[in-house]
Design a protein around this motif. Sequence first.
Motif, PDB file in Angstrom:
ATOM      1  N   GLN A 127     -16.541 -37.546 -40.346  1.00  0.00           N
ATOM      2  CA  GLN A 127     -16.574 -38.916 -39.840  1.00  0.00           C
ATOM      3  C   GLN A 127     -17.035 -39.928 -40.878  1.00  0.00           C
ATOM      4  O   GLN A 127     -16.430 -40.987 -41.020  1.00  0.00           O
ATOM      5  N   ASP A 149     -19.115 -40.933 -31.000  1.00  0.00           N
ATOM      6  CA  ASP A 149     -19.794 -39.648 -30.815  1.00  0.00           C
ATOM      7  C   ASP A 149     -20.201 -39.373 -29.374  1.00  0.00           C
ATOM      8  O   ASP A 149     -20.710 -38.298 -29.065  1.00  0.00           O
ATOM      9  N   HIS A 180     -19.842 -32.694 -39.292  1.00  0.00           N
ATOM     10  CA  HIS A 180     -19.527 -33.937 -38.590  1.00  0.00           C
ATOM     11  C   HIS A 180     -19.649 -35.133 -39.546  1.00  0.00           C
ATOM     12  O   HIS A 180     -18.799 -36.025 -39.568  1.00  0.00           O
ATOM     13  N   ALA A 216     -13.267 -39.195 -29.357  1.00  0.00           N
ATOM     14  CA  ALA A 216     -13.686 -39.838 -30.610  1.00  0.00           C
ATOM     15  C   ALA A 216     -12.978 -41.178 -30.817  1.00  0.00           C
ATOM     16  O   ALA A 216     -12.262 -41.374 -31.793  1.00  0.00           O
TER      17      ALA A 216
END
Lengths: 102, 379
Positions: A33, B342, A29, B364
Motif C-alpha cells: 500500500q 484499511d 501491507h 480496499a
Amino acid sequence: MPKLALFLAILPGMALAEIAPEQAARLEHIVTQDCGSCHGLTLRGGLGRPLTTEALAGADPATLATIILDGVPGTAMPPWRPLLTEEEARWIADYLTTKDQR
Amino acid sequence: MKRALALALLTLLPLPALAQATGDLGLVVERASGSLLLVDRSDRAALTRIEGLGDLSHASLTYSPDERFAYVFGRDGGLSKVDLIDRKVVARTMQAGNSIGGAISDDGRLVAVSNYEPGGVKVFDAGTLAPVADIPAEGKTIGLVDLPGRRFAWAVWDTGEVFTGDFSGAAPVVTSLGIAGVNPFDAVLTADAHTYLVGLFGEKGVMSYDLWSPETPPQKFLTDYGKTGEDMPVYKMPHLQGWAFTEGQFALPAVGRHEVLWVDSETHADRGATPVHGQPVFIIAQPASPYVWVNFATPLNDTVQVIDSRDHKVVATLTPGKAVLHMEFAPRGAEVWISARDDDRVLVYDTRTREKLAEIAAKAPSGIFFTARAHRPGL
C-alpha cells in the motif's frame, strides 16, 4: 511515530524469520500500500522505479535496507527511518529481493 | 395456461427499463482487486461490482458527457471504458506500460491518458478507444487536464516542461509553455479554466499559467514558504486535483509540512497557513459552503479535518477509519463520501452535522468518483 532505537544494533544478515508473522503481515501491507503509492501496487513502477524481484536482480539487500531507511536525497524517495526499525527495513529488502521466488 | 399467457405478454411488451438514470451514481475504485464498485448516492448503497480492470493503484476516471460511460485509467497502462447502465467493461486497451491519469475533452469526443512509461500523452477516440494521437515526452507526464476547445495541458516530471496540446484540427498542435521548475508532481485547472497551477516537488513553489492570456508570463509563488522550519519526509505525494478554490483563495498542501497554505487567487499573495494533523494529501472544497476538507499522508491517515476558509481555523476533526484515501462530495455539498482503505469501507457523512449517515462495504477503496464530474472542466 518514531520507533525507539531498540533495534539499531541489529547486524546485517538477519534472516527473514526474525520477524513475527503478524509483523510480517503488517510489513507486507506497507510494501503493497505505501511503497505501492509510488512504485505501484504490483511494484512494477510508477513515479518510483520498479521493485519487482526481477528489477532488483543483483541488488544487495543491505544496501536496499539503507535506501529504505535513509531515502535517496534529491529524489522523491523519503527516509522511512521515522516509521521503520532497521530490522523491519532489512526484512522488506529481503522480501523484495526474494518474494517472486517464494 | 395463465403462465403461458403471461410469458406471451412479456414477449410482446417492450423490454423493461433496464436503464437506470445515472445522475446520482458513482464508482469507487477498489485498488487491490482491480475492480470498481458502482454506487447509488441517493440510496447510499452499492449496486454491483465491475471486475477486470487490471492494476488500479492510483487509478482515476472521468465520465462521458451523458454520464453513461466511465473512462478508467489504470496504473498498468490499461484504459477501460465502463458502461454504467449495462454495468460492464465495454472496451479496453493496454495503451502504455505505466500510466497515471487522464482527461476527457470538453466535447466528450477524445480521451487523453498521461503516461509514465513510455512517457507522454496518448489521445483516443472516446467512442471506440481507437488511437488518435501520440505525443511522446522526455519523461513522466503529470497533471493532465482538459482545456476548452478540444485541448489538454500537462507537465513533465523529469524536465519540468509544461505543454498544451490542441486536438481540434486534423493534426495536433503542441505548444511548450516553458519550464515550470524542478519536478512538477501534479497540476490543476481552476473551474473557470483561467489558471493552470503546477505544483513543484523538487523546489519550493507553485507555477501559475494564465490560460486566458497565454502571452502573460507565468508567475511563481509560495517560493519561500516553510523556510523557518525543517521539512519532513513526504510519504505520499499530495494531489492537486481537489485543490480548493474558495473565498478568493487557493488552499494548497504544504509539501513536507503539516500545513494547509492559503494564497490569494488574484495576487498570489500569502494569506496565511493553517497547522493541521498531518501532511495534506487532498484539500477539497465542500460545495456551497466556506469549508474545505483535508485528509493526510500515512501514517497519520486515519483523520480528516474541516477548515473554515474565512478564518483558516480547523472547525472539526473526524476519524472516519483506517487509511483514509479520498473524499468526494455530493455535487451540492450535502454529503461527503470518504474511503477508508484499511477498514474496507466507504463512509457517508452529513456535511452539516458532520455525523456518519451510512457505511458501505468496499474492498480496499481508494478514489470515489460521482458522475456529476462529467460536467466539470478539469475533471
